[in-house]
Enzyme design. Structure first.
Site, short mmCIF file in Angstrom:
data_model
loop_
_atom_site.label_atom_id
_atom_site.label_comp_id
_atom_site.label_asym_id
_atom_site.label_seq_id
_atom_site.Cartn_x
_atom_site.Cartn_y
_atom_site.Cartn_z
N LYS A 46 48.37 55.97 37.01
CA LYS A 46 49.35 55.90 38.11
C LYS A 46 50.22 54.67 37.81
O LYS A 46 49.80 53.53 37.98
CB LYS A 46 48.57 55.76 39.39
CG LYS A 46 49.22 55.66 40.75
CD LYS A 46 50.66 55.52 40.92
CE LYS A 46 51.02 54.39 41.87
NZ LYS A 46 52.40 53.95 41.73
N GLY B 70 47.63 44.26 39.44
CA GLY B 70 48.67 44.12 40.46
C GLY B 70 48.38 42.91 41.33
O GLY B 70 47.69 41.98 40.91
N THR C 19 46.56 43.70 47.04
CA THR C 19 46.29 45.13 46.76
C THR C 19 44.92 45.25 46.11
O THR C 19 44.15 46.17 46.43
CB THR C 19 47.37 45.72 45.80
OG1 THR C 19 48.65 45.23 46.15
CG2 THR C 19 47.36 47.23 45.82
N GLY C 20 44.60 44.33 45.23
CA GLY C 20 43.31 44.37 44.52
C GLY C 20 42.13 44.23 45.47
O GLY C 20 41.12 44.92 45.33
N GLU D 231 42.89 42.97 37.55
CA GLU D 231 43.72 41.92 36.92
C GLU D 231 44.76 41.55 37.96
O GLU D 231 45.67 42.33 38.22
CB GLU D 231 44.39 42.46 35.65
CG GLU D 231 43.44 42.78 34.53
CD GLU D 231 42.88 41.54 33.87
OE1 GLU D 231 43.47 40.45 33.99
OE2 GLU D 231 41.81 41.65 33.24
N CYS E 160 52.10 37.37 35.57
CA CYS E 160 50.90 36.86 36.25
C CYS E 160 50.49 35.51 35.68
O CYS E 160 49.98 34.65 36.38
CB CYS E 160 49.77 37.86 36.10
SG CYS E 160 49.54 38.41 34.41
N GLU F 221 51.68 32.84 44.96
CA GLU F 221 52.38 33.44 43.81
C GLU F 221 53.78 33.87 44.26
O GLU F 221 53.92 34.68 45.18
CB GLU F 221 51.59 34.65 43.31
CG GLU F 221 52.13 35.15 41.99
CD GLU F 221 51.36 36.36 41.46
OE1 GLU F 221 51.11 37.28 42.25
OE2 GLU F 221 51.04 36.36 40.26
#
Ligand code: NAP
Length: 506
Positions: free
Chosen positions: A186, A239, A243-244, A261, A295, A395
């Site tokens: 995806k 991501g 979300t992780g 990650e 990242c 971030e």
């Protein structure tokens, strides 16, 4: 403006790939991805997959894993060939791939070209490992034998980000296939075509149908279905940390394996005795590559008091030399941001920084000829930043860097570690034992001494703390897609083995 799409037929088309067949989404839904360098242009028209589509893709991957053992799971030579051939095809199509990435991401071609080469190298590396997945054996005093065999984890759902679409996809697809898994990919909705172009090439190899399936569409629908599907054995996600966390919580419901990650807030520690020229060039590479949308971007310059002025003036001089503009031009060092929402986020942090700290350079959205139709922002540096502030803790994912000073080694280590993230860090000192001491005490997955943002496929990539779980690249990246099984074989030949006496009297 912008010739980014030059020589590509726009909009790019990005269909679904399910069981080896390219096709439209159910209902024919399509979403458009604009060119971030020139928003008047539609870069990609991508199939917007539905629940029905992703379920069909999951079924195809499940079937390819469960019923194709001889021709995939056990056939490492075939997997080796598929991976080698993919690397070759990527190199043969490198120019097109780089242009597609540059177009969708806004990545300067000078970065997109090596990006394609790095992704092809990842396929080569894992092709070499497909036939080297050795197990272990141990013989007990009785002659009974323990065989530990490594097996593919099964069907894997790969959910990828937009910022480095080919390498991020390659880091998951190549080791997963080397291990013998089958996949549903995806891609991020900003970069559907980059993933499609790669997976289309994979289908020109001898890869069996259904081994790699691609479904573009909204993460909250397609990705979410993959996370909760009981037919998927593992999710490998790259991501945002938020979300992780959500994915990890939902995947826990059926004890699905997860690797994550996630985000970073990389410190870059510069001691008084550092080589200013080398340290400032390396810093710039980490700060502004891909407009800071990385990242592992260098986001916090943690500088010893005695070198602060000289180091900062060197960094600022290099920053002012950065040419922001059309990603397709060879002269461009930094392209646009990915989207209007990302531009708003960056502007909001910059506004906060202007009120609270000392702006040294940059700070503005770029306007005028060549800029008005894209998301162009100046490379920006703030000095005298409090490490506990939002500018140093969160971030930003843009070209915004915070400078903080320190007195001694202990304070440098404290500042470097005083964030929720732990992905990467840099250390500069002419005193190697000191650099090594500091590297050992910073809690992050990669520490660079005398370099920045080097990511050899032979190494690893992954985070401590809230930067993730698991490791990509190298042999560790392969292990993320393997299960270990014990096969125990009796070597005694006894019918009544001693332990049985615990239950059987004669
Ligand atoms: P993101 O918004 O978290 O999206 C990543 C992927 O997850 C996309 O494919 C997205 O689909 C999908 N997604 C969104 N919501 C989902 C949900 N509820 N369930 C399942 N999937 C979902 O991250 P991004 O903006 O693409 O990428 C930037 C972030 O990635 C940054 O935080 C960066 O630090 C991190 N990153 C980390 C690494 C690393 O190696 N540690 C490398 C690169 C990037 P849609 O696009 O359709 O929303």
């Amino acid at each position: 403006m912008s010739s980014t799409g030059a020589s590509l037929q726009l909009p790019l088309s990005s269909p679904l790939i399910i069981k080896g067949e390219e096709g439209d989404a159910t209902g024919g839904f399509v979403f458009e991805r604009e060119n971030p360098a020139n928003t008047r242009q539609v870069a990609t028209a991508a199939a917007e997959g539905s629940l029905e589509d992703v379920r069909a893709a999951i079924d195809a991957a499940r079937e390819a894993f469960d019923s194709n053992t001889e021709n995939w799971v056990y056939n490492y030579k075939l997997r080796e060939q598929v991976l080698f051939r993919t690397a070759q095809l990527m190199r043969e199509n490198a120019d097109r791939l780089a242009k597609v990435v540059s177009l969708e991401v806004g990545m300067p071609m000078r970065q997109a070209v090596p990006h394609v080469a790095a992704a092809a190298d990842i396929f080569d590396f894992y092709a070499g490992l497909a036939g080297k997945i050795y197990g272990e054996t141990f013989t007990l005093p009785t002659g009974s034998m323990i065989n530990l065999v490594k097996e593919p984890i099964g069907v894997v759902g790969l959910i990828t980000p937009w910022n480095f679409p080919l390498t991020q996809t390659a880091r998951k697809v190549a080791p997963a296939l080397a291990a013998g898994c089958t996949l549903v990919v995806k891609p991020a909705s900003y970069t559907p075509a980059a993933s499609y172009e790669l997976i289309k090439l994979m289908h020109q190899t001898s890869m069996p149908a259904g081994v790699v399936n691609l479904v573009s569409g909204p993460g909250r629908l397609i990705g979410a279905e993959m996370v909760t599907s009981t037919k998927i054995d593992k999710i490998s996600f790259t991501g945002e940390t938020g979300t992780g966390k959500d994915i990890a919580a939902r995947a826990a419901h059926d004890v699905k394996r997860v690797s994550l990650e996630l985000g970073g807030k990389a410190p870059y520690v510069v001691f008084d005795d550092a080589d200013i020229d080398a340290a400032s060039r390396a810093a710039i590479f980490g700060m502004f590559r891909n407009a800071g949308q990385a990242c592992g971007a260098t986001t916090r310059l943690i500088v010893q008091e005695g070198i602060h002025d000289a180091f900062l003036s060197s960094v600022v001089e290099l920053t002012r030399g950065i040419e922001v503009g059309d990603p397709s031009l060879q002269s461009t060092d930094m392209g646009p941001l990915i989207s209007s929402s990302q531009e708003r986020v960056v502007q909001e942090y910059v506004d906060f920084g202007m009120d609270a700290f000392k702006l040294v350079t940059g700070g503005n959205k770029l306007h005028g000829e060549g800029f008005d139709n894209g998301y162009y922002f100046e490379p920006t540096i703030f000095d005298e930043v409090d490490n506990s502030s939002r500018l140093s803790q969160e971030e930003i994912f843009g070209p915004v860097v915070a400078v903080t000073t320190f007195k001694d080694e202990e304070e440098a280590i404290h500042l470097a570690n005083d964030v929720d993230f732990g992905l990467v860090a840099g250390v500069w000192s002419a005193d190697y034992p000191r650099a090594m001491r500091v590297a050992r005490r910073i809690r992050a997955g990669t520490i660079w001494i005398w370099d920045n943002y080097a990511q050899p496929v032979e190494g690893i990539w992954g985070g401590y703390k809230q930067s993730g779980i698991g490791r990509e690249l190298g042999y560790y990246g392969l292990e993320d897609f393997l299960e270990v099984k014990q096969i125990f074989t009796d070597g005694t030949g006894l019918t009544m083995k001693p332990p049985y006496a615990q239950v059987i009297k004669q």
